[in-house]
Design a protein around this motif. Structure first.
Motif, PDB file in Angstrom:
ATOM      1  N   ALA A   1       0.831  -1.205   0.000  1.00  0.00           N
ATOM      2  CA  ALA A   1       0.000   0.000   0.000  1.00  0.00           C
ATOM      3  C   ALA A   1       0.867   1.257   0.000  1.00  0.00           C
ATOM      4  O   ALA A   1       1.811   1.381   0.785  1.00  0.00           O
ATOM      5  CB  ALA A   1      -0.919   0.016   1.223  1.00  0.00           C
ATOM      6  N   ILE A   2       0.533   2.184  -0.907  1.00  0.00           N
ATOM      7  CA  ILE A   2       1.303   3.417  -1.043  1.00  0.00           C
ATOM      8  C   ILE A   2       0.361   4.614  -1.123  1.00  0.00           C
ATOM      9  O   ILE A   2      -0.810   4.486  -1.464  1.00  0.00           O
ATOM     10  CB  ILE A   2       2.222   3.387  -2.284  1.00  0.00           C
ATOM     11  N   ALA A   3       0.903   5.781  -0.794  1.00  0.00           N
ATOM     12  CA  ALA A   3       0.125   7.025  -0.809  1.00  0.00           C
ATOM     13  C   ALA A   3       0.873   8.079  -1.610  1.00  0.00           C
ATOM     14  O   ALA A   3       2.103   8.030  -1.752  1.00  0.00           O
ATOM     15  CB  ALA A   3      -0.118   7.525   0.620  1.00  0.00           C
TER      16      ALA A   3
ATOM     17  N   ASP B   1      -9.173   0.438   6.987  1.00  0.00           N
ATOM     18  CA  ASP B   1      -9.301  -0.962   6.579  1.00  0.00           C
ATOM     19  C   ASP B   1      -8.892  -1.192   5.132  1.00  0.00           C
ATOM     20  O   ASP B   1      -8.683  -2.341   4.722  1.00  0.00           O
ATOM     21  CB  ASP B   1     -10.719  -1.473   6.827  1.00  0.00           C
ATOM     22  N   VAL B   2      -8.752  -0.123   4.342  1.00  0.00           N
ATOM     23  CA  VAL B   2      -8.296  -0.302   2.960  1.00  0.00           C
ATOM     24  C   VAL B   2      -6.830  -0.730   2.914  1.00  0.00           C
ATOM     25  O   VAL B   2      -6.347  -1.170   1.865  1.00  0.00           O
ATOM     26  CB  VAL B   2      -8.495   0.987   2.125  1.00  0.00           C
ATOM     27  N   LEU B   3      -6.137  -0.617   4.051  1.00  0.00           N
ATOM     28  CA  LEU B   3      -4.723  -0.975   4.113  1.00  0.00           C
ATOM     29  C   LEU B   3      -4.498  -2.383   4.649  1.00  0.00           C
ATOM     30  O   LEU B   3      -3.354  -2.828   4.752  1.00  0.00           O
ATOM     31  CB  LEU B   3      -3.967   0.027   5.005  1.00  0.00           C
ATOM     32  N   LEU B   4      -5.556  -3.082   4.992  1.00  0.00           N
ATOM     33  CA  LEU B   4      -5.427  -4.430   5.527  1.00  0.00           C
ATOM     34  C   LEU B   4      -4.827  -5.387   4.502  1.00  0.00           C
ATOM     35  O   LEU B   4      -4.853  -5.112   3.298  1.00  0.00           O
ATOM     36  CB  LEU B   4      -6.809  -4.940   5.954  1.00  0.00           C
ATOM     37  N   PRO B   5      -4.274  -6.522   4.946  1.00  0.00           N
ATOM     38  CA  PRO B   5      -3.701  -7.489   4.005  1.00  0.00           C
ATOM     39  C   PRO B   5      -4.659  -7.884   2.878  1.00  0.00           C
ATOM     40  O   PRO B   5      -4.240  -8.061   1.742  1.00  0.00           O
ATOM     41  CB  PRO B   5      -3.355  -8.679   4.906  1.00  0.00           C
ATOM     42  N   VAL B   6      -5.942  -8.040   3.217  1.00  0.00           N
ATOM     43  CA  VAL B   6      -6.991  -8.136   2.205  1.00  0.00           C
ATOM     44  C   VAL B   6      -7.844  -6.888   2.388  1.00  0.00           C
ATOM     45  O   VAL B   6      -8.580  -6.782   3.367  1.00  0.00           O
ATOM     46  CB  VAL B   6      -7.853  -9.404   2.354  1.00  0.00           C
ATOM     47  N   PRO B   7      -7.720  -5.919   1.501  1.00  0.00           N
ATOM     48  CA  PRO B   7      -8.371  -4.622   1.720  1.00  0.00           C
ATOM     49  C   PRO B   7      -9.846  -4.744   2.082  1.00  0.00           C
ATOM     50  O   PRO B   7     -10.599  -5.469   1.429  1.00  0.00           O
ATOM     51  CB  PRO B   7      -8.176  -3.912   0.377  1.00  0.00           C
TER      52      PRO B   7
ATOM     53  N   PRO C   1     -11.310  -7.470   7.318  1.00  0.00           N
ATOM     54  CA  PRO C   1     -10.444  -7.666   8.491  1.00  0.00           C
ATOM     55  C   PRO C   1     -10.219  -9.117   8.896  1.00  0.00           C
ATOM     56  O   PRO C   1      -9.202  -9.427   9.527  1.00  0.00           O
ATOM     57  CB  PRO C   1     -11.183  -6.886   9.597  1.00  0.00           C
ATOM     58  N   ASP C   2     -11.113 -10.013   8.572  1.00  0.00           N
ATOM     59  CA  ASP C   2     -10.973 -11.402   9.009  1.00  0.00           C
ATOM     60  C   ASP C   2     -10.434 -12.323   7.920  1.00  0.00           C
ATOM     61  O   ASP C   2     -10.342 -13.540   8.129  1.00  0.00           O
ATOM     62  CB  ASP C   2     -12.336 -11.926   9.495  1.00  0.00           C
ATOM     63  N   ALA C   3     -10.078 -11.756   6.783  1.00  0.00           N
ATOM     64  CA  ALA C   3      -9.645 -12.582   5.653  1.00  0.00           C
ATOM     65  C   ALA C   3      -8.137 -12.845   5.705  1.00  0.00           C
ATOM     66  O   ALA C   3      -7.355 -11.999   6.142  1.00  0.00           O
ATOM     67  CB  ALA C   3     -10.005 -11.909   4.339  1.00  0.00           C
TER      68      ALA C   3
END
Length: 235
Positions: free
Chosen positions: A123-125, A172-178, A181-183
């Motif tokens: 993830a980048i900004a 939550d868009v930065l989570l391992p699976v955007p 949270p539970d994926a």
């Protein structure tokens, strides 16, 4: 008294205009210069051929090599190429998303995310209208567009899927699976974030891509960016 108030208002207007000029014009000039220098330095240090592999060359190089995360904020670890943004578009990838990184070097990695090619979310900004405007055209991406990431290890080709407009607190868009949270991640994502709308910051625009392929530095660059890779090395 009326004349004094009028003069003060004019002065305030001039100051505001100068600030806008500085914010929208001068910061871009300064940042563009710094980013071009960073890309050129990365290219000079890069080890690998500058011509793409032959058409009949093998294309399966096994699982992507994933470099260790940079430890020092501000360190440049790669270059991003996005042909949709222009055939000469190439911007440095830097560790960190603070003002010290985004206001100067452009595309910063969230330190909670994976590195290019890793399973999960890279993830980048980047800014949209100031400080180089590295993601000004993020809204123009269409499904199927390629985004190329170059590191010292090689080249990672991501394919754009879709974008999303969210509020600034949507981490939550930065989570391992955007946004899930539970994926448990099985794919290799690239998520780019920037302010929305173009001249505001009330929202965030999120662009999601997924890894299509990778090739080591020794194989040469993908044909679509080979000319720009060579141009960067020439400075």
């Amino acid at each position: 008294m009326v004349q004094v108030v009028g003069e003060l208002l004019i002065t305030c207007g001039v100051i505001l205009l100068l600030f806008v000029v500085w914010e929208l014009w001068w910061t871009n000039i300064e940042a563009n210069s710094a980013q071009q220098a960073a890309v050129s330095q990365f290219a000079q240090d890069f080890q690998g051929p500058l011509t793409p592999p032959p058409v009949d060359a093998p294309t399966d190089f096994g699982p992507p090599t994933v470099m260790a995360a940079p430890l020092v904020p501000g360190s440049v670890f790669g270059v991003a190429y996005i042909p949709r943004f222009g055939e000469t578009y190439s911007r440095p990838l830097v560790e960190g998303v603070g003002p010290a990184q985004l206001d100067t070097l452009g595309l910063g990695r969230y330190d909670s995310s994976t590195m290019p090619g890793g399973v999960g979310n890279f993830a980048i900004a980047g800014h949209r209208q100031t400080h180089g405007a590295v993601l000004d055209a993020i809204h123009t991406l269409v499904p199927g567009d390629r985004i190329y990431i170059q590191t010292k290890d090689g080249y990672y080709t991501y394919v754009f899927r879709n974008n999303q407009i969210v509020l600034p607190n949507r981490a939550d868009v930065l989570l391992p699976v955007p946004t899930q949270p539970d994926a448990t991640p099985t794919e290799r994502f690239l998520t780019m974030t920037s302010c929305n709308p173009r001249f505001g910051a009330e929202e965030r625009i999120i662009a999601y891509s997924v890894l299509e392929s990778w090739q080591p530095a020794s194989a040469g660059p993908p044909a679509a960016i080979a000319a720009q890779v060579a141009a960067n090395q020439k400075g």
